[in-house]
Design an enzyme around this catalytic site. Structure first.
Site, short mmCIF file in Angstrom:
data_model
loop_
_atom_site.label_atom_id
_atom_site.label_comp_id
_atom_site.label_asym_id
_atom_site.label_seq_id
_atom_site.Cartn_x
_atom_site.Cartn_y
_atom_site.Cartn_z
N ASP A 94 -30.23 -12.20 -23.49
CA ASP A 94 -29.27 -12.99 -24.25
C ASP A 94 -29.97 -14.06 -25.06
O ASP A 94 -30.88 -14.73 -24.58
CB ASP A 94 -28.29 -13.64 -23.27
CG ASP A 94 -27.13 -14.33 -23.95
OD1 ASP A 94 -26.42 -13.67 -24.72
OD2 ASP A 94 -26.93 -15.54 -23.69
N GLU A 110 -31.16 -9.75 -28.09
CA GLU A 110 -30.20 -10.27 -29.07
C GLU A 110 -30.95 -11.28 -29.94
O GLU A 110 -31.19 -12.41 -29.52
CB GLU A 110 -29.03 -10.94 -28.35
CG GLU A 110 -28.00 -11.53 -29.32
CD GLU A 110 -26.98 -12.42 -28.61
OE1 GLU A 110 -25.85 -12.52 -29.13
OE2 GLU A 110 -27.30 -13.01 -27.56
#
Length: 557
Positions: A204, A248
């Site tokens: 993330d 990401e």
């Protein structure tokens, strides 16, 4: 490449499916999805053709940010089950040929995490430097990730009179990754879940994660942040051999290359292609394939182990931050005309079918395109049946409504009362009485059946994940005609972004009258001239996959 290589670098032709255990299937009927329910649907995912399951956060949490605010990186949220339930899911998935990855959310913790509780208790706490503290916030601050919801990225803690960094919500203080003790903990977290059977992680907010204190020179003591990312990749390799880091990284392409590790390719294994995704929606809005074609032809070439991950929707808002202001407004006008469909001034909180007005031609064209693009396709749960969003949930969580299994109460997600559900079920024309797995599963003309077909064709076409990409010249701006070629074979894909039928003149490189063009989504062949030329008919919002079969080829089709 050769066929056997696809088992070594398995992620290059995988089919990734993202789900939130909390909204997938509630087996004990308390209103919250659980691992027991997920275990009941592993065979469904196998039947669909999924080869890699991506689990959104399942860790203990106050649930103020849908599980991304974590209080224990080594635990399982008790509402979802326990470690034994997770291990059963991992065992079943492995038996069905499905690898499992999970969200690694180590940029921040919940403010209720024991580390932060200790950190804020005293400036002398041994956990003080697990987080980033300052006596005064800097005058120049980067914009918060959530404009309109947060006014800045530094929050005053009354007890010690100092400010802590939070690039996301104020209840999510950032970890100090420049602290060797924090780095050691992150390695232990990864090692723990890998030992239980994970095949890697979706990482993330990678740029925020490795950056440390913005604007501080203190990071010089610990070296280049990318060296730290390299060390995590090396650790993963030592522990698993073939594990992946799917990152990401919503940055310009040239910066994304750095996060792959440059020429060494020793950082992230895969990254989402945010640029192509956003240009896809601009092409949809304009009924002009040119923006997407430009995004694909300018995509940096990657070395053999690295890969781009393609997607149409995910669990967050559909961000349009890489478009110009005018381009963004075009997409907003076409697909999110109302204010409650937009968020943060940059994103859309709708699913694809509702954005396209439920038009099955456009929906199928979009997914046909997704699976034909060079790279690895990623699906978000419910896409395979055409689920819509529930704007009543609000914000980016509007797309995270419960999975719709049957036309029955709560879509078969749970038998609990509606008020007890973790999120309300989607209603209106996209509710479970109209959109569900049970009815589509036995309908050969359903979207679910179509997605299954696309996955089968994609898995049988290794050149899509491994091959060289080329846009083919043809005169229609609404049409994307491309080919992907590898040692094992090649294919041509055609996609029409407009409602008008067209006849497409094509010349297939290195082909002649003895070459066959086999229609993979239809029947029969497309004849070629001695120069490899032909005209291909394409309906409005039409799509075709054509396998190139050279003389002497033994490839199945």
């Amino acid at each position: 490449m050769k066929t056997t290589d696809t088992a070594d670098l398995w992620w290059k032709n995988a089919v990734v499916y993202c789900l939130d255990v909390e909204t997938f299937l509630d087996w004990n009927n308390d209103g919250v999805g659980d691992f027991a329910g997920l275990a009941q649907r592993i065979d469904y995912l196998s039947e669909l053709g999924v080869t890699c399951l991506w689990l959104m956060p399942f860790y203990p949490t106050p649930d103020r940010d849908d599980g991304y605010d974590i209080t224990d990186f080594y635990g399982v949220d008790s509402r979802l089950g326990h470690h034994g339930d997770l291990v059963e899911v991992l065992r079943m998935a492995k038996d069905r040929g499905i690898r499992v990855i999970a969200d690694l959310v180590v940029n921040h913790t919940s403010d209720r995490h024991p580390w932060f509780t200790a950190s804020r208790s005293s400036v002398d706490s041994p956990y003080r430097h697990f987080y980033v503290w300052r006596s005064e916030p800097p005058k120049d601050q980067p914009q918060t990730v959530f404009p309109g919801e947060e006014s800045g990225i530094w929050e005053l803690d009354e007890k010690t009179g100092e400010y802590y960094l939070h690039r996301f919500y104020r209840h999510q203080p950032d970890l100090n990754v420049e602290n060797p003790a924090v780095r050691e903990e992150i390695a232990k977290i990864m090692g723990f879940w890998l030992e239980l059977g994970l095949s890697g992680f979706r990482v993330d907010a990678v740029p925020f994660f490795i950056e440390g204190d913005p604007g501080s020179a203190s990071g010089d003591e610990y070296g280049d942040p990318h060296s730290y990312l390299k060390s995590l990749r090396a650790f993963l390799g030592r522990r698993t051999g073939d594990g992946i880091l799917l990152g990401e990284v919503n940055l310009p392409r040239e910066e994304q290359v750095t996060f792959f590790g440059g020429e060494a390719l020793d950082e992230l294994t895969m990254q989402f292609d945010f640029v192509a995704m956003q240009k896809f929606y601009l092409s949809l809005a304009r009924e002009d394939a040119s923006p997407l074609a430009e995004a694909l032809t300018t995509r940096p070439e990657l070395g053999r182990p690295a890969q781009w991950a393609n997607f149409l929707r995910n669990h967050d808002e559909l961000t349009l931050d890489k478009l110009t202001d005018d381009e963004r407004e075009e997409v907003f006008t076409a697909f999110a005309p109302d204010d409650d469909m937009r968020v943060y001034g940059r994103g859309i909180v709708r699913r694809l079918p509702t954005m396209l007005g439920g038009d099955p031609r456009r929906i199928r064209m979009a997914y046909s395109l997704l699976f034909s693009l060079p790279g690895t396709p990623v699906l978000f749960y419910g896409e395979e049946i055409g689920m819509g969003e529930n704007l009543a949930i609000g914000g980016r969580e509007a797309v995270r409504s419960p999975m719709q299994w049957t036309p029955e109460k709560n879509g078969g997600f749970s038998q609990a009362q509606a008020r007890r559900l973790t999120a309300p079920v989607t209603g209106d024309g996209y509710g479970p009485q109209f959109v569900n797995v049970a009815e589509q599963r036995h309908d050969p003309d359903s979207l679910l059946s179509f997605i299954r077909t696309l996955i089968r064709l994609y898995r049988n076409s290794s050149e899509i994940g491994w091959g060289a990409f080329e846009v083919l010249d043809q005169p229609h701006s609404a049409v994307l005609a491309h080919t992907v070629s590898a040692a094992e074979g090649r294919m041509v894909a055609l996609h029409n972004f407009s409602p008008n039928a067209v006849s497409i003149p094509l010349t297939i490189p290195k082909a002649d009258a003895a070459t066959r063009l086999v229609d993979l989504l239809g029947t029969g062949d497309v004849a070629l001239s001695d120069t490899g030329s032909t005209d291909v008919e394409l309906e409005g919002y039409g799509y075709r996959w054509l396998r190139v079969i050279d003389p002497g080829s033994r490839r199945l089709y």
